[in-house]
Structures are given as C-alpha cells and as structure tokens.
Design a protein around this motif. Structure first.
Motif, short mmCIF file in Angstrom:
data_model
loop_
_atom_site.label_atom_id
_atom_site.label_comp_id
_atom_site.label_asym_id
_atom_site.label_seq_id
_atom_site.Cartn_x
_atom_site.Cartn_y
_atom_site.Cartn_z
N LYS A 12 -19.44 -28.41 -18.35
CA LYS A 12 -19.78 -29.76 -18.80
C LYS A 12 -18.65 -30.70 -18.41
N ALA A 13 -19.00 -31.79 -17.76
CA ALA A 13 -18.01 -32.79 -17.37
C ALA A 13 -17.45 -33.47 -18.62
N GLN A 14 -16.15 -33.74 -18.58
CA GLN A 14 -15.44 -34.35 -19.71
C GLN A 14 -14.60 -35.53 -19.21
N GLU A 15 -14.48 -36.55 -20.02
CA GLU A 15 -13.58 -37.66 -19.71
C GLU A 15 -12.15 -37.30 -20.05
N GLU A 16 -11.99 -36.39 -21.01
CA GLU A 16 -10.67 -35.92 -21.40
C GLU A 16 -10.76 -34.50 -21.92
N LEU A 17 -9.63 -33.80 -21.81
CA LEU A 17 -9.51 -32.45 -22.34
C LEU A 17 -8.31 -32.42 -23.27
N VAL A 18 -8.42 -31.67 -24.36
CA VAL A 18 -7.31 -31.50 -25.28
C VAL A 18 -6.75 -30.10 -25.06
N LEU A 19 -5.50 -30.03 -24.58
CA LEU A 19 -4.84 -28.77 -24.28
C LEU A 19 -3.94 -28.39 -25.45
N VAL A 20 -3.99 -27.12 -25.84
CA VAL A 20 -3.19 -26.61 -26.94
C VAL A 20 -2.24 -25.55 -26.40
N ALA A 21 -0.95 -25.77 -26.59
CA ALA A 21 0.07 -24.85 -26.08
C ALA A 21 -0.20 -23.43 -26.57
N GLY A 22 -0.14 -22.49 -25.64
CA GLY A 22 -0.32 -21.10 -25.97
C GLY A 22 -1.75 -20.67 -26.26
N ARG A 23 -2.70 -21.58 -26.21
CA ARG A 23 -4.10 -21.26 -26.56
C ARG A 23 -5.07 -21.54 -25.43
N GLY A 24 -5.11 -22.81 -24.99
CA GLY A 24 -6.09 -23.20 -23.98
C GLY A 24 -6.64 -24.58 -24.27
N LEU A 132 2.54 -25.32 -21.78
CA LEU A 132 3.83 -25.27 -22.48
C LEU A 132 3.88 -26.28 -23.63
N THR A 133 3.38 -27.48 -23.37
CA THR A 133 3.29 -28.53 -24.39
C THR A 133 1.88 -29.10 -24.31
N GLY A 134 1.18 -29.03 -25.41
CA GLY A 134 -0.20 -29.51 -25.43
C GLY A 134 -0.29 -31.01 -25.43
N GLY A 135 -1.50 -31.49 -25.35
CA GLY A 135 -1.77 -32.92 -25.38
C GLY A 135 -3.09 -33.22 -24.68
N THR A 136 -3.40 -34.48 -24.62
CA THR A 136 -4.66 -34.92 -24.02
C THR A 136 -4.45 -35.21 -22.54
N VAL A 137 -5.40 -34.74 -21.74
CA VAL A 137 -5.43 -35.01 -20.31
C VAL A 137 -6.70 -35.81 -20.06
N ARG A 138 -6.57 -36.93 -19.36
CA ARG A 138 -7.71 -37.81 -19.12
C ARG A 138 -8.01 -37.94 -17.63
N MET A 139 -9.26 -38.26 -17.36
CA MET A 139 -9.65 -38.53 -15.97
C MET A 139 -8.70 -39.56 -15.37
N GLY A 140 -8.23 -39.29 -14.18
CA GLY A 140 -7.34 -40.22 -13.50
C GLY A 140 -5.88 -40.00 -13.76
N ASP A 141 -5.52 -39.13 -14.71
CA ASP A 141 -4.10 -38.84 -14.95
C ASP A 141 -3.49 -38.24 -13.68
#
Length: 147
Positions: A12-24, A132-141
């Motif tokens: 599924k296409a996403q505008e953003e993904l939330v990455l969690v360190a050590g998890r996915g 290593l450090t989680g956070g939000t990744v957005r389209m165009g980053d």
C-alpha cells in the motif's frame, strides 16, 4: 513509500512511514512478525530500499513493467546509488539508518507479480537497513549519507 500489513497482501502506497528503532515500520508485515521471511528474523532488515532506476532499466532492457509497489521494498529512491551504502549510515527524514546488506531477489516476488524478474534483479534488488533512530519519513525526504 510502501508497506503491507501481511505477507502476500499488495503493498500500500503511503505518504509517510513511521520507523521504530530496533523494530521496523509501524503497520508493516515485518514489524508485526507477519512477513514471508518473519520466520527468519534479521535485525538488519527493518526497512528496505529500492532504486527507481532499476524499474526503468527493467522496462527498457527487459520489457518488464513493475510498479513501485511490485518490488516489495518499503522506500523507492532516485539518484541514490544504494549498492554503495552497505556499512554506511544515512538519514531520511527524522530517521537514522545503517545499511546492512544488499537485498537479494527472491522467487516470492515472482509468485506475487507473475513476472520473471529474478535474474534481471541480480545485484539490483535493493538494500536492507537497520533503524538506529526512529522517526517519520515522508515522501520527498532526501537521503543524506553520513558515514
């Protein structure tokens, strides 16, 4: 950017993904332990990347048309030579990642897409990375290579 909640389901296409360190990636099949390879967990496979240039080469050189979701990787990049990032750290959006190894093509993609892509994807199947450090990744980053 894509995720799938379970193995065999379409990405599924996403505008953003939330990455969690050590998890996915929150909501992705591997973060939930429901991916095709979840029975073989690997810390360095928390997020996957793929070059859009590979999709263009498949169409040009092999007449194989794949969408950005067909390759089953999470983040599709442009102008980033992924094969050269192994062992390096890089930032996308708020997240800090470390490239652990090149991805290898698998027959699972052929099962899902019905396309014979295994051989054309040898050495061009993307990159695995550890968060290593989680956070939000957005389209165009932008992918910022650090070390």
């Amino acid at each position: 950017m894509h995720l799938a909640p379970r193995s065999f389901l379409p990405m599924k296409a996403q505008e953003e993904l939330v990455l969690v360190a050590g998890r996915g990636i929150v909501g992705d099949r591997y973060e939930k332990g429901e991916g095709f390879y979840s029975d073989r967990p690997e810390e360095g496979r928390q997020v996957t990347l793929f070059e859009v240039e590979t999709l263009e080469a498949l169409a040009r050189d092999h007449k194989i048309r794949m969408t950005m979701g067909d390759h089953r990787r999470n983040i599709t990049t442009r102008d980033v030579p992924l094969n050269h990032l192994v062992g390096r750290r890089f930032r996308i959006g708020e997240a800090l990642l470390e490239a652990t190894r090149l991805a290898t093509p698998c027959r699972h993609i052929e099962q899902i897409t019905g396309l014979e892509v295994f051989t054309p994807l040898l050495n061009r199947s993307g990159l695995h990375a550890r968060i290593l450090t989680g956070g939000t990744v957005r389209m165009g980053d932008v992918v910022e290579i650090l070390t």
